[in-house]
Design an enzyme around this catalytic site. Structure first.
Site, PDB file in Angstrom:
ATOM      1  N   ASP A  56       0.790  -0.976  -0.001  1.00  0.00           N
ATOM      2  CA  ASP A  56      -0.162   0.036  -0.112  1.00  0.00           C
ATOM      3  C   ASP A  56       0.912   1.176   0.170  1.00  0.00           C
ATOM      4  OD1 ASP A  56      -2.601  -1.056  -0.122  1.00  0.00           O
ATOM      5  OD2 ASP A  56      -2.318  -1.807   2.135  1.00  0.00           O
ATOM      6  N   ASP A  87      -6.770  -5.193  -4.407  1.00  0.00           N
ATOM      7  CA  ASP A  87      -6.277  -3.919  -4.277  1.00  0.00           C
ATOM      8  C   ASP A  87      -5.056  -3.489  -4.927  1.00  0.00           C
ATOM      9  OD1 ASP A  87      -7.739  -5.278  -2.275  1.00  0.00           O
ATOM     10  OD2 ASP A  87      -7.755  -3.723  -0.791  1.00  0.00           O
TER      11      ASP A  87
END
Length: 393
Positions: free
Chosen positions: A106, A171
């Protein structure tokens, strides 16, 4: 298809209200960071954890906060928003230089919004350079997570952790723009090659034959063999987590733009058609697409906001004009549905968007506001109000 004056009026009203909430939250939080999700409509400070004090910069969601500040600055020109975002960018530079909480894919979410955007829009040259340097450091940290010979970027955890070894998630598509930016900035083909390999693996293995997606997938880290799909936050391993499907729409579209790979454009549309076919009548998905009209399962408004941004991206990148126009119309409908039923009354909440879900299986952030739901809702409103908006991704 042009936006009607009444529809544009609703967008403008919602955008004004959202920006005022961002303004109030800057006053409330100062240089600190709100938590991932609200509690009864209010964001608490990010809790202390290990060596991190309350309100410090850790986790994967903190960049959505300066991201909202940059959007507010672009819409209003109010220097208070730019100043707030720039202060957070300095904190992100310190985080990557200090090696604090970087064991995650991330980094793309974090440094695309907090640093790359600041490198473009900060007032002072030194702030722009500091943020560019930080983003390049973050890109290099992300490259360390590229696993050979599978050619995938591991999602979570220490690379030696056997529970996470060889695992990525849908994601991760949204984290690839950091590497695409690093390639454009440096000319180093390693970054572009990683994006091509990783997105191809996700396209080939994470989209099922019916066009739904796995949330998470494992590869053998030694041989590169694709092993199995599953879920971490969806209802079942073989169901379709709504937010993951929305990441697929937006993420494949973004990576098509970066790579020119038409198969990624097709993958985005595959995710999109499945998402649309499983929406309830009010246009906002349940937290998992296995649920349909009449269910009492919670909704995930953040998935609708992400998907709206994905459709707006498709409307830009799809060379087929009919498909592009359809994507724009779908995005406007998703935003209209969110405005109609998922926006709090003025001054009643810290969040821009009600009724999101973070992680229902773990009972985290269920039927609450979320930082990413707020960010992507504000991005969608900004895209509609400013068609010339230059993406942060």
């Amino acid at each position: 298809m042009p936006i009607t004056s009444s529809a544009q009026g609703a967008v403008d009203t919602a955008l004004t209200a959202a920006i005022e909430t961002v303004r109030r939250n800057i006053t409330a939080f100062g240089s600190a960071y709100p938590d991932d999700t609200t509690r009864d409509g209010r964001y608490p400070l990010r809790p202390a954890f290990a060596t991190f004090a309350e309100g410090e910069n850790r986790g994967w969601t903190t960049s959505f906060w300066p991201g909202m500040q940059w959007l507010a600055w672009e819409v209003t020109g109010d220097e208070a928003f730019r100043a707030a975002a720039t202060r957070h960018a300095a904190d992100f530079a310190g985080r990557v230089r200090g090696g604090r909480d970087l064991e995650t894919h991330d980094l793309g979410f974090l440094y695309s919004l907090a640093s790359i955007t600041t490198s473009r829009m900060a007032e002072q040259d030194r702030d722009r350079q500091d943020s560019e340097d930080a983003a390049l450091l973050a890109a290099d940290h992300l490259m360390r997570r590229l696993l050979e010979p599978a050619g995938i970027v591991q999602a979570w955890g220490d690379l030696s952790d056997p529970a996470q070894r060889g695992r990525t998630i849908i994601d991760s598509l949204m984290n690839m723009p950091l590497l695409s930016w690093a390639h454009a900035r440096t000319g180093d083909e390693r970054y572009a090659d990683a994006v091509r390999r990783h997105t191809t693996q996700l396209r080939e293995n994470m989209i099922r034959e019916d066009d739904s997606t796995f949330h998470t997938f494992y590869w053998d880290a030694e041989s590169g063999e694709a092993l199995r799909g599953g879920t971490e936050q969806g209802a079942f391993d073989d169901s379709c987590w709504a937010r993951g499907q929305a990441w697929g729409i937006y993420g494949f579209a973004l990576n098509h733009r970066a790579t020119g790979d038409d198969e990624l454009l097709a993958a985005s549309w595959r995710c999109a058609e499945y998402f649309l076919a499983h929406l309830p009548s009010d246009g906002v998905p349940y937290w998992d697409l296995v649920y349909t009209d009449g269910s009492d399962a919670p909704r995930d408004s953040s998935a609708a906001a992400i998907a709206a941004c994905g459709f707006l991206e498709l409307s830009r990148v799809d060379p087929n004009l009919d498909r592009a126009a359809r994507a724009a119309a779908i995005a406007r409908k998703l935003v209209d549905d969110l405005i109609a039923n998922y926006v709090p009354d003025a001054g009643t909440a810290d969040t821009l968007l009600l009724h999101s879900v973070y992680d229902l299986p773990k009972n985290v952030g269920v039927d609450e506001g979320t930082l990413w739901g707020d960010y992507f809702f504000l991005e969608a409103l900004t895209r509609l109000a400013k068609p010339e908006w230059v993406t942060y991704w």
